[in-house]
Design a protein around this motif. Structure first.
Motif, PDB file in Angstrom:
ATOM      1  N   HIS A  12     -31.108   8.247  39.752  1.00 37.95           N
ATOM      2  CA  HIS A  12     -30.012   8.789  40.558  1.00 37.95           C
ATOM      3  C   HIS A  12     -28.712   8.542  39.790  1.00 37.95           C
ATOM      4  N   LEU A  13     -28.244   9.555  39.106  1.00 40.85           N
ATOM      5  CA  LEU A  13     -27.134   9.405  38.167  1.00 40.85           C
ATOM      6  C   LEU A  13     -25.858   8.887  38.818  1.00 40.85           C
ATOM      7  N   ASP A  14     -25.445   9.464  39.933  1.00 34.03           N
ATOM      8  CA  ASP A  14     -24.192   9.035  40.549  1.00 34.03           C
ATOM      9  C   ASP A  14     -24.261   7.577  40.989  1.00 34.03           C
ATOM     10  N   ARG A  15     -25.411   7.152  41.500  1.00 33.74           N
ATOM     11  CA  ARG A  15     -25.593   5.751  41.895  1.00 33.74           C
ATOM     12  C   ARG A  15     -25.460   4.843  40.668  1.00 33.74           C
ATOM     13  N   SER A  16     -26.053   5.248  39.559  1.00 30.07           N
ATOM     14  CA  SER A  16     -25.980   4.443  38.338  1.00 30.07           C
ATOM     15  C   SER A  16     -24.569   4.415  37.770  1.00 30.07           C
ATOM     16  N   ILE A  17     -23.900   5.554  37.743  1.00 26.42           N
ATOM     17  CA  ILE A  17     -22.510   5.583  37.276  1.00 26.42           C
ATOM     18  C   ILE A  17     -21.663   4.663  38.141  1.00 26.42           C
ATOM     19  N   GLY A  18     -21.874   4.713  39.444  1.00 31.28           N
ATOM     20  CA  GLY A  18     -21.138   3.835  40.355  1.00 31.28           C
ATOM     21  C   GLY A  18     -21.369   2.367  40.046  1.00 31.28           C
ATOM     22  N   PRO A  35     -28.245  22.453  31.835  1.00 29.96           N
ATOM     23  CA  PRO A  35     -29.079  23.168  32.816  1.00 29.96           C
ATOM     24  C   PRO A  35     -30.382  23.718  32.254  1.00 29.96           C
ATOM     25  N   GLU A  36     -30.364  24.212  31.038  1.00 30.03           N
ATOM     26  CA  GLU A  36     -31.601  24.772  30.478  1.00 30.03           C
ATOM     27  C   GLU A  36     -32.656  23.688  30.256  1.00 30.03           C
ATOM     28  N   GLY A  37     -32.217  22.474  29.981  1.00 26.42           N
ATOM     29  CA  GLY A  37     -33.147  21.366  29.799  1.00 26.42           C
ATOM     30  C   GLY A  37     -33.360  20.550  31.061  1.00 26.42           C
ATOM     31  N   ARG A  38     -32.581  20.866  32.107  1.00 24.76           N
ATOM     32  CA  ARG A  38     -32.657  20.184  33.396  1.00 24.76           C
ATOM     33  C   ARG A  38     -32.404  18.680  33.267  1.00 24.76           C
ATOM     34  N   PHE A  39     -31.324  18.326  32.544  1.00 19.26           N
ATOM     35  CA  PHE A  39     -30.939  16.925  32.449  1.00 19.26           C
ATOM     36  C   PHE A  39     -29.426  16.805  32.305  1.00 19.26           C
ATOM     37  N   THR A  40     -28.924  15.620  32.592  1.00 16.31           N
ATOM     38  CA  THR A  40     -27.510  15.296  32.452  1.00 16.31           C
ATOM     39  C   THR A  40     -27.398  14.010  31.657  1.00 16.31           C
ATOM     40  N   LEU A  41     -26.412  13.952  30.762  1.00 11.85           N
ATOM     41  CA  LEU A  41     -26.106  12.745  30.018  1.00 11.85           C
ATOM     42  C   LEU A  41     -24.733  12.244  30.458  1.00 11.85           C
ATOM     43  N   ALA A  42     -24.644  10.953  30.731  1.00  4.89           N
ATOM     44  CA  ALA A  42     -23.363  10.325  31.057  1.00  4.89           C
ATOM     45  C   ALA A  42     -23.244   9.072  30.198  1.00  4.89           C
ATOM     46  N   PHE A  43     -22.085   8.872  29.616  1.00  6.00           N
ATOM     47  CA  PHE A  43     -21.846   7.725  28.747  1.00  6.00           C
ATOM     48  C   PHE A  43     -20.835   6.806  29.420  1.00  6.00           C
ATOM     49  N   LEU A  57     -26.567   7.078  29.951  1.00  7.80           N
ATOM     50  CA  LEU A  57     -27.402   7.222  31.140  1.00  7.80           C
ATOM     51  C   LEU A  57     -27.984   8.625  31.124  1.00  7.80           C
ATOM     52  N   THR A  58     -29.291   8.739  31.036  1.00  8.54           N
ATOM     53  CA  THR A  58     -29.955  10.041  30.998  1.00  8.54           C
ATOM     54  C   THR A  58     -30.624  10.288  32.335  1.00  8.54           C
ATOM     55  N   HIS A  59     -30.240  11.389  32.968  1.00 12.76           N
ATOM     56  CA  HIS A  59     -30.850  11.756  34.245  1.00 12.76           C
ATOM     57  C   HIS A  59     -31.618  13.065  34.063  1.00 12.76           C
ATOM     58  N   ASN A  60     -32.934  12.975  34.120  1.00 17.68           N
ATOM     59  CA  ASN A  60     -33.784  14.166  34.118  1.00 17.68           C
ATOM     60  C   ASN A  60     -33.886  14.626  35.566  1.00 17.68           C
ATOM     61  N   TRP A  61     -33.437  15.836  35.839  1.00 22.95           N
ATOM     62  CA  TRP A  61     -33.251  16.308  37.203  1.00 22.95           C
ATOM     63  C   TRP A  61     -34.514  16.252  38.052  1.00 22.95           C
ATOM     64  N   ASP A  62     -35.664  16.347  37.433  1.00 22.63           N
ATOM     65  CA  ASP A  62     -36.912  16.406  38.205  1.00 22.63           C
ATOM     66  C   ASP A  62     -37.617  15.049  38.288  1.00 22.63           C
ATOM     67  N   THR A  63     -36.959  13.970  37.868  1.00 23.53           N
ATOM     68  CA  THR A  63     -37.571  12.647  37.902  1.00 23.53           C
ATOM     69  C   THR A  63     -36.664  11.688  38.662  1.00 23.53           C
ATOM     70  N   ALA A  64     -37.167  11.152  39.765  1.00 22.70           N
ATOM     71  CA  ALA A  64     -36.366  10.263  40.608  1.00 22.70           C
ATOM     72  C   ALA A  64     -36.574   8.784  40.300  1.00 22.70           C
ATOM     73  N   GLU A  65     -37.629   8.460  39.541  1.00 23.48           N
ATOM     74  CA  GLU A  65     -37.934   7.048  39.309  1.00 23.48           C
ATOM     75  C   GLU A  65     -38.721   6.896  38.017  1.00 23.48           C
ATOM     76  N   TYR A  66     -38.530   5.766  37.354  1.00 24.31           N
ATOM     77  CA  TYR A  66     -39.233   5.481  36.109  1.00 24.31           C
ATOM     78  C   TYR A  66     -39.902   4.117  36.183  1.00 24.31           C
ATOM     79  N   GLU A  67     -41.000   3.959  35.439  1.00 24.14           N
ATOM     80  CA  GLU A  67     -41.579   2.645  35.223  1.00 24.14           C
ATOM     81  C   GLU A  67     -40.867   2.066  34.023  1.00 24.14           C
TER      82      GLU A  67
END
Length: 126
Positions: A12-18, A35-43, A57-67
């Motif tokens: 959850h990108l906004d939560r992590s940025i916060g 958008p074409e890759g369905r991800f956002t990068l935030a530094f 911080l890499t947010h892949n739009w279709d993945t809500a959680e990682y191991e």
């Protein structure tokens, strides 16, 4: 040569940025959607990327959680006072998982906090 950044995947990108900006006091340096890759990068970081290593911080739009796996250890941040930093982080809703105190078998004062995705961050008292 110099270290530029460390990349971590977040659910959850906004939560992590916060967390990194409001709780740890970093700045959002830049953010871009792909958008074409369905991800956002935030530094995020404490200073300009031209002179400081930062966190990507890499947010892949279709993945809500990682191991997190067992290979990654932690990020480390130098703080003036680890005890005070823990209090401030806790007051802002952050999770302190190891209170400030001398490290085992040493005298350096450290603490650990956990970010919203479970990544560990070590606070090392200057």
């Amino acid at each position: 040569m110099r270290l530029l950044h460390t990349m971590i995947r977040v659910g959850h990108l906004d939560r992590s940025i916060g967390f990194y900006t409001e709780v740890l006091g970093m700045r959002l340096l830049r953010r871009k959607d792909y958008p074409e890759g369905r991800f956002t990068l935030a530094f995020v970081g404490y200073g300009d990327e031209s002179e400081n290593a930062v966190i990507e911080l890499t947010h892949n739009w279709d993945t809500a959680e990682y191991e997190l796996g067992s290979g990654f250890g932690h990020l480390a941040i130098e703080v003036e006072d680890a005890y005070q930093a823990c209090d401030a982080i806790r007051e802002k809703g952050g999770q302190v998982v190891r209170e400030a105190g001398p490290m085992k078998h040493g005298t350096t004062v450290i603490a650990f906090v956990k970010d919203p995705d479970g990544y560990m961050i070590e606070l090392i008292q200057r």
